[in-house]
Design a protein around this motif. Structure first.
Motif, mmCIF file in Angstrom:
data_model
loop_
_atom_site.group_PDB
_atom_site.id
_atom_site.type_symbol
_atom_site.label_atom_id
_atom_site.label_comp_id
_atom_site.label_asym_id
_atom_site.label_seq_id
_atom_site.Cartn_x
_atom_site.Cartn_y
_atom_site.Cartn_z
ATOM 1 N N GLU A 174 2.027 -4.438 7.989
ATOM 2 C CA GLU A 174 0.677 -4.306 8.542
ATOM 3 C C GLU A 174 -0.199 -3.351 7.737
ATOM 4 O O GLU A 174 -1.425 -3.371 7.880
ATOM 5 N N SER A 175 0.399 -2.530 6.889
ATOM 6 C CA SER A 175 -0.386 -1.591 6.089
ATOM 7 C C SER A 175 -0.989 -2.241 4.852
ATOM 8 O O SER A 175 -1.710 -1.594 4.094
ATOM 9 N N THR A 176 -0.715 -3.528 4.633
ATOM 10 C CA THR A 176 -1.273 -4.237 3.488
ATOM 11 C C THR A 176 -2.782 -4.377 3.646
ATOM 12 O O THR A 176 -3.278 -4.649 4.732
ATOM 13 N N SER A 177 -3.516 -4.206 2.544
ATOM 14 C CA SER A 177 -4.977 -4.315 2.603
ATOM 15 C C SER A 177 -5.394 -5.730 3.004
ATOM 16 O O SER A 177 -4.647 -6.693 2.837
ATOM 17 N N LYS A 178 -6.601 -5.845 3.511
ATOM 18 C CA LYS A 178 -7.095 -7.126 4.031
ATOM 19 C C LYS A 178 -7.086 -8.219 2.968
ATOM 20 O O LYS A 178 -6.692 -9.354 3.233
ATOM 21 N N ARG A 179 -7.503 -7.882 1.737
ATOM 22 C CA ARG A 179 -7.616 -8.935 0.724
ATOM 23 C C ARG A 179 -6.261 -9.399 0.195
ATOM 24 O O ARG A 179 -6.164 -10.467 -0.384
ATOM 25 N N HIS A 180 -5.222 -8.591 0.371
ATOM 26 C CA HIS A 180 -3.889 -8.973 -0.103
ATOM 27 C C HIS A 180 -2.958 -9.405 1.025
ATOM 28 O O HIS A 180 -1.847 -9.865 0.768
ATOM 29 N N PHE A 181 -3.397 -9.232 2.263
ATOM 30 C CA PHE A 181 -2.501 -9.407 3.407
ATOM 31 C C PHE A 181 -1.884 -10.803 3.491
ATOM 32 O O PHE A 181 -0.670 -10.959 3.572
ATOM 33 N N ASN A 182 -2.720 -11.841 3.498
ATOM 34 C CA ASN A 182 -2.197 -13.189 3.695
ATOM 35 C C ASN A 182 -1.243 -13.606 2.584
ATOM 36 O O ASN A 182 -0.177 -14.168 2.843
ATOM 37 N N PHE A 183 -1.627 -13.314 1.330
ATOM 38 C CA PHE A 183 -0.747 -13.715 0.239
ATOM 39 C C PHE A 183 0.572 -12.957 0.278
ATOM 40 O O PHE A 183 1.639 -13.543 0.089
ATOM 41 N N SER A 184 0.510 -11.654 0.504
ATOM 42 C CA SER A 184 1.719 -10.843 0.534
ATOM 43 C C SER A 184 2.719 -11.388 1.548
ATOM 44 O O SER A 184 3.912 -11.523 1.268
ATOM 45 N N ASN A 185 2.227 -11.719 2.725
ATOM 46 C CA ASN A 185 3.124 -12.236 3.758
ATOM 47 C C ASN A 185 3.588 -13.652 3.479
ATOM 48 O O ASN A 185 4.710 -14.024 3.805
ATOM 49 N N GLU A 186 2.719 -14.437 2.847
ATOM 50 C CA GLU A 186 3.120 -15.794 2.469
ATOM 51 C C GLU A 186 4.224 -15.744 1.415
ATOM 52 O O GLU A 186 5.184 -16.516 1.463
ATOM 53 N N ILE A 226 -2.476 0.428 2.708
ATOM 54 C CA ILE A 226 -3.400 1.396 3.279
ATOM 55 C C ILE A 226 -2.614 2.623 3.735
ATOM 56 O O ILE A 226 -1.732 2.528 4.588
ATOM 57 N N HIS A 227 -2.906 3.751 3.124
ATOM 58 C CA HIS A 227 -2.282 5.030 3.476
ATOM 59 C C HIS A 227 -2.618 5.380 4.917
ATOM 60 O O HIS A 227 -3.622 4.918 5.477
ATOM 61 N N LYS A 228 -1.815 6.177 5.538
ATOM 62 C CA LYS A 228 -2.055 6.599 6.919
ATOM 63 C C LYS A 228 -3.422 7.253 7.078
ATOM 64 O O LYS A 228 -4.044 7.179 8.148
ATOM 65 N N ASN A 229 -3.922 7.870 5.991
ATOM 66 C CA ASN A 229 -5.231 8.522 6.055
ATOM 67 C C ASN A 229 -6.388 7.572 5.739
ATOM 68 O O ASN A 229 -7.550 7.985 5.705
ATOM 69 N N GLY A 230 -6.058 6.298 5.471
ATOM 70 C CA GLY A 230 -7.092 5.304 5.209
ATOM 71 C C GLY A 230 -7.313 4.975 3.750
ATOM 72 O O GLY A 230 -8.029 4.014 3.426
ATOM 73 N N ASP A 231 -6.751 5.753 2.837
ATOM 74 C CA ASP A 231 -6.910 5.481 1.405
ATOM 75 C C ASP A 231 -6.187 4.190 1.016
ATOM 76 O O ASP A 231 -5.153 3.844 1.587
ATOM 77 N N ILE A 232 -6.727 3.492 0.007
ATOM 78 C CA ILE A 232 -6.071 2.308 -0.539
ATOM 79 C C ILE A 232 -5.120 2.743 -1.662
ATOM 80 O O ILE A 232 -5.524 3.424 -2.598
ATOM 81 N N ILE A 233 -3.859 2.337 -1.553
ATOM 82 C CA ILE A 233 -2.837 2.719 -2.532
ATOM 83 C C ILE A 233 -2.288 1.452 -3.206
ATOM 84 O O ILE A 233 -1.706 0.596 -2.540
ATOM 85 N N PRO A 234 -2.487 1.314 -4.527
ATOM 86 C CA PRO A 234 -1.914 0.158 -5.234
ATOM 87 C C PRO A 234 -0.435 0.396 -5.509
ATOM 88 O O PRO A 234 -0.053 1.433 -6.064
ATOM 89 N N LEU A 235 0.397 -0.553 -5.111
ATOM 90 C CA LEU A 235 1.844 -0.394 -5.252
ATOM 91 C C LEU A 235 2.462 -1.528 -6.058
ATOM 92 O O LEU A 235 2.016 -2.674 -6.001
ATOM 93 N N PHE A 236 3.524 -1.177 -6.770
ATOM 94 C CA PHE A 236 4.428 -2.172 -7.346
ATOM 95 C C PHE A 236 5.674 -2.157 -6.470
ATOM 96 O O PHE A 236 6.318 -1.117 -6.314
ATOM 97 N N SER A 237 5.995 -3.288 -5.862
ATOM 98 C CA SER A 237 7.111 -3.347 -4.921
ATOM 99 C C SER A 237 8.125 -4.403 -5.339
ATOM 100 O O SER A 237 7.756 -5.471 -5.828
ATOM 101 N N ARG A 238 9.390 -4.075 -5.130
ATOM 102 C CA ARG A 238 10.473 -5.021 -5.395
ATOM 103 C C ARG A 238 11.297 -5.173 -4.130
ATOM 104 O O ARG A 238 11.687 -4.177 -3.513
#
Length: 242
Positions: A74-86, A114-126
């Motif tokens: 749920e912390s995924t940003s709005k523009r990446h949310f649908n693709f990330s979950n797909e 989205i950081h707990k404080n509201g900041d957008i954090i770009p991540l590389f995840s595996r």
């Protein structure tokens, strides 16, 4: 924001954190490598909850004892949310049909959280299979770290790995075709095209057929609504793909 979870993911993800008294947590605390700048989780499908988490306070502002897989999703940003979950959904569906060497499969993606404080954090995840039995996925492991080198654009970048890497990534490419995304192999070919190499030269460098290179690059025209290779390359720079 409405959460558009894929059905397979939605049915298998909980909002339950790890139990620090669980012997599994204590075992993994001593077993799982922990590096500065990285956050790790292990989620058990058997127990339907986290069994281990470390590093999330520094990365996303959540204490390890409160982080859950649902919260990470749920912390995924709005523009990446649908693709990330797909991507998560389609990858797990592909892997449920694999019977051998499941623990050798993984996939990566670049995603905004989205950081707990509201900041957008770009991540590389595996995300990979941590434990399996008789072809059933028992636990998955996720490792994330912040991307400092560049910005992320609207185009999601991902890759698939494993004994059947080609079929894994090709399956994801086919199912995610309508998404604004690019796979590792597609980007690899595009990077060489941007340097001025022709399809035949790219094929020789990557040790594949010329038709294989065309199958990686040509679909990007329609996906990104561009009319030519120079347009595609320009689009890729504008969207931080290259």
């Amino acid at each position: 924001m409405e959460n558009d979870f894929g059905k397979y993911t939605r049915e298998r993800v909980s909002n339950i954190p790890f139990d620090s008294n669980d012997p599994v947590y204590k075992e993994y605390s001593n077993k799982v490598p922990q590096f500065i700048g990285q956050a790790v989780y292990i989620y058990s499908f058997e127990k339907n909850r986290m069994v281990f988490a470390n590093g999330w306070k520094d990365l996303l502002g959540y204490e390890d004892v409160e982080i859950t897989l649902l919260k990470i999703i749920e912390s995924t940003s709005k523009r990446h949310f649908n693709f990330s979950n797909e991507l998560n959904d389609k990858a797990l569906q592909f892997l449920k049909n694999i019977n051998l060497n499941l623990d050798k499969y993984s996939f990566t993606l670049e995603v905004e959280k989205i950081h707990k404080n509201g900041d957008i954090i770009p991540l590389f995840s595996r995300v990979g299979i941590y434990k399996s039995h008789n072809g059933n996925i028992l636990e998955v492991i996720g490792i994330s770290e912040r991307i400092h080198s560049r910005k992320l654009g609207n185009i999601m970048q991902y890759a698939a790995f494993g004994p059947e890497t080609s079929s894994f990534e090709e399956s994801l490419n086919e199912q995610l075709f309508n998404q604004l995304a690019i796979s590792r192999k597609e980007k690899e070919a595009l990077e060489l095209a941007a340097k001025g190499f022709a399809s035949k030269e790219i094929a020789n460098k990557l040790n594949v057929s010329q038709s294989a290179i065309e199958k990686r690059i040509i679909p990007l025209y329609k996906r990104f609504n561009v009319k030519s290779l120079p347009h595609l390359i320009s689009f890729s720079y504008d969207n931080y793909i290259l």
